[in-house]
Write a protein that holds these residues in place. Structure first.
Motif, PDB file in Angstrom:
ATOM      1  N   ARG A  25      54.306 -18.707  -4.783  1.00 28.22           N
ATOM      2  CA  ARG A  25      52.920 -18.770  -4.354  1.00 28.22           C
ATOM      3  C   ARG A  25      52.871 -19.648  -3.104  1.00 28.22           C
ATOM      4  N   LEU A  26      52.535 -19.059  -1.971  1.00 29.65           N
ATOM      5  CA  LEU A  26      52.560 -19.790  -0.703  1.00 29.65           C
ATOM      6  C   LEU A  26      51.254 -19.554   0.039  1.00 29.65           C
ATOM      7  N   THR A  27      50.646 -20.625   0.502  1.00 29.88           N
ATOM      8  CA  THR A  27      49.410 -20.515   1.282  1.00 29.88           C
ATOM      9  C   THR A  27      49.579 -21.237   2.617  1.00 29.88           C
ATOM     10  N   LEU A  57      42.888 -18.719  -9.000  1.00 33.92           N
ATOM     11  CA  LEU A  57      42.296 -17.404  -8.760  1.00 33.92           C
ATOM     12  C   LEU A  57      43.159 -16.292  -9.350  1.00 33.92           C
ATOM     13  N   LEU A  58      44.480 -16.433  -9.276  1.00 31.83           N
ATOM     14  CA  LEU A  58      45.366 -15.428  -9.872  1.00 31.83           C
ATOM     15  C   LEU A  58      45.180 -15.380 -11.388  1.00 31.83           C
ATOM     16  N   ALA A  59      44.972 -16.541 -12.004  1.00 27.67           N
ATOM     17  CA  ALA A  59      44.731 -16.562 -13.450  1.00 27.67           C
ATOM     18  C   ALA A  59      43.395 -15.905 -13.794  1.00 27.67           C
ATOM     19  N   ILE A  88      44.392  -7.603 -13.733  1.00 28.84           N
ATOM     20  CA  ILE A  88      45.324  -7.389 -12.612  1.00 28.84           C
ATOM     21  C   ILE A  88      46.459  -8.395 -12.742  1.00 28.84           C
ATOM     22  N   VAL A  89      47.683  -7.885 -12.898  1.00 34.38           N
ATOM     23  CA  VAL A  89      48.843  -8.719 -13.209  1.00 34.38           C
ATOM     24  C   VAL A  89      49.608  -9.032 -11.926  1.00 34.38           C
ATOM     25  N   CYS A  90      49.844 -10.327 -11.699  1.00 35.89           N
ATOM     26  CA  CYS A  90      50.620 -10.757 -10.522  1.00 35.89           C
ATOM     27  C   CYS A  90      51.724 -11.732 -10.900  1.00 35.89           C
TER      28      CYS A  90
END
Length: 446
Positions: free
Chosen positions: A326-328, A339-341, A349-351
């Motif tokens: 995870r890179l921002t 937000l992904l959770a 939506i699975v990431c």
């Protein structure tokens, strides 16, 4: 207070937060950082301090707040519009401004330009502790500045600088930089916690007493924070940070503290061969020019202080090989994980097996929660490999329950997007305008 043998008592002070300890230890007891404690000389308590305090209390002029006349401070424009915007309208008499940024980003260039403009109508003084007078003269010549009335002092001794300021009484004085100054009343080397704190306090005291506007240049650490104790930021009235990539020609000044104006106000500049020039339409910088709609791209209407700003948020979601990353760039990495959770829990939506990279175009740092919806849509667009509709802008905060929360100044954001040619906006339901805004369709979501 002294030890046996006449040696002065010492304490150990943290170079990051200013906390002190009686003996050296590896970890600071205040901020928890390692190897930041530096030995300094403890100040001796004043003799007869109780009697002295009683006398001072009797001489202090107590006032009732309602009896004090409140009036707006007059602003002094620097002649550089974007700099004035970040300052809240200009310089305030007796105000102390701290300007920090990476080496070579343009701090000295900007301040030299501002003083050159002000020198035609006001008494100004540039105090340089890092460069010689010849080096500054060469920079002024390279920038084609008219500096006939600009006074220069190449000095790092605080007492001499204070004497010069009291003698010249300039309207504006620049100290470049606060970390190079030293006072002969203190034994630590220049740049130490004690020296930086004392020099800043003495200059602030003089500014308030004399009405001189003092601008301090501060170094930053490799993490991007102002070097020295955090008390330096609490002493001054305004704290400005220079942001931007040194490999790019664009620079941003962000106000993170301002007793005389709005915080998070930004000024946008372009570095040219004639110095820093203000950018009149900064949204054009932060929007990529794609020939066609591309997956993973979403346009956010951000609010920076009083200015709406359009920023392109780009996301790339790809199959992970090993531990997913995870890179921002320009956004909060912890908020991305949240937000992904939320997307996984409420949208299915699975990431968790994907690398997720998110970038704010143009080197701008987006700190407001209203960017959440744009980040989520950019991620889903990249994951599904489907481009979002053209001429669409987005803003809104995403809550942990999956709800879309409103953002402040929604109508100003919509007007800015319409002015730049966008025709549709995906916004929180609470930001739905009561009257339609010409040229843009608002799509409200919950």
């Amino acid at each position: 207070m002294a030890r046996a043998g006449g040696t002065a008592k010492t304490i150990f002070t943290c170079g990051e937060c200013g906390a002190s300890a009686a003996k050296w230890q590896g970890q600071c007891p205040g901020c928890g950082l390692w190897n930041t404690l530096v030995e300094t000389v403890a100040e001796a308590p004043a003799v007869g301090s109780q009697r002295r305090f009683a006398a001072l209390a009797g001489a202090a002029g107590l006032q009732t707040l309602s009896d004090i006349e409140a009036r707006e401070e007059d602003r002094l424009p620097t002649g550089i519009g974007e700099f004035d915007r970040a300052l809240g309208g200009g310089l305030v008499r007796g105000g102390v401004v701290l300007l920090g940024g990476d080496p070579g980003i343009g701090k000295s260039t900007l301040l030299l330009q501002a003083l050159a403009i002000l020198s035609s109508t006001h008494e100004v003084l540039y105090v340089s502790g890092e460069e010689s007078g010849q080096q500054i003269a060469l920079r002024a010549r390279r920038l084609s500045l008219v500096t006939g009335g600009l006074k220069l002092l190449a000095e790092i001794n605080l007492e001499r600088i204070l004497a010069t300021l009291q003698s010249v009484q300039p309207r504006v004085a620049v100290i470049d930089s606060i970390q190079t100054l030293w006072s002969d009343q203190l034994s630590p080397a220049p740049g130490s916690v004690a020296q930086v704190r004392e020099c800043a306090a003495q200059l602030t005291r003089l500014a308030k007493a004399s009405g001189i506007t003092v601008i301090l240049v501060g170094h930053v650490t490799k993490e991007g924070a102002l070097a020295g104790p955090r008390v330096l930021e609490h002493i001054v009235d305004t704290v400005l940070y220079f942001e931007g990539d040194t490999h790019s020609s664009y620079r941003l000044i962000r106000a993170v503290k301002n007793r005389y104006g709005a915080v998070n106000e930004i000024g946008v500049f372009a570095m040219t061969d004639r110095g820093l020039k203000g950018v009149s339409n900064p949204s054009a910088i932060f929007l990529s020019q794609h020939g066609a709609d591309v997956p993973g791209s979403c346009v956010l209407v951000s609010q920076e202080g009083t200015r709406p700003l359009l920023v392109e948020i780009q996301a790339l979601v790809d199959q992970a090989h090993g531990n997913p990353r995870r890179l921002t760039v320009g956004l909060d990495a912890q908020r991305l994980a949240m937000l992904l959770a939320v997307v996984h829990r409420h949208a299915g939506i699975v990431c968790f097996d994907q690398d997720v990279f998110v970038n704010a175009v143009g080197g701008v740092k987006v700190v407001e929660p209203a960017a959440d919806l744009a980040v989520v849509l950019a991620i889903v667009s990249s994951l599904k490999n489907r481009a979002l509709p053209g001429k669409l802008v987005v803003f809104g905060e995403v809550g942990l329950a999956g709800e879309i929360r409103p953002a402040p100044r929604g109508q100003e954001r919509l007007r800015e997007a319409a002015k730049l040619g966008f025709t549709r906006a995906l916004i929180p339901e609470a930001n739905q305008p009561r009257q339609p805004i010409a040229g843009i369709e608002a799509i409200a979501v919950r």
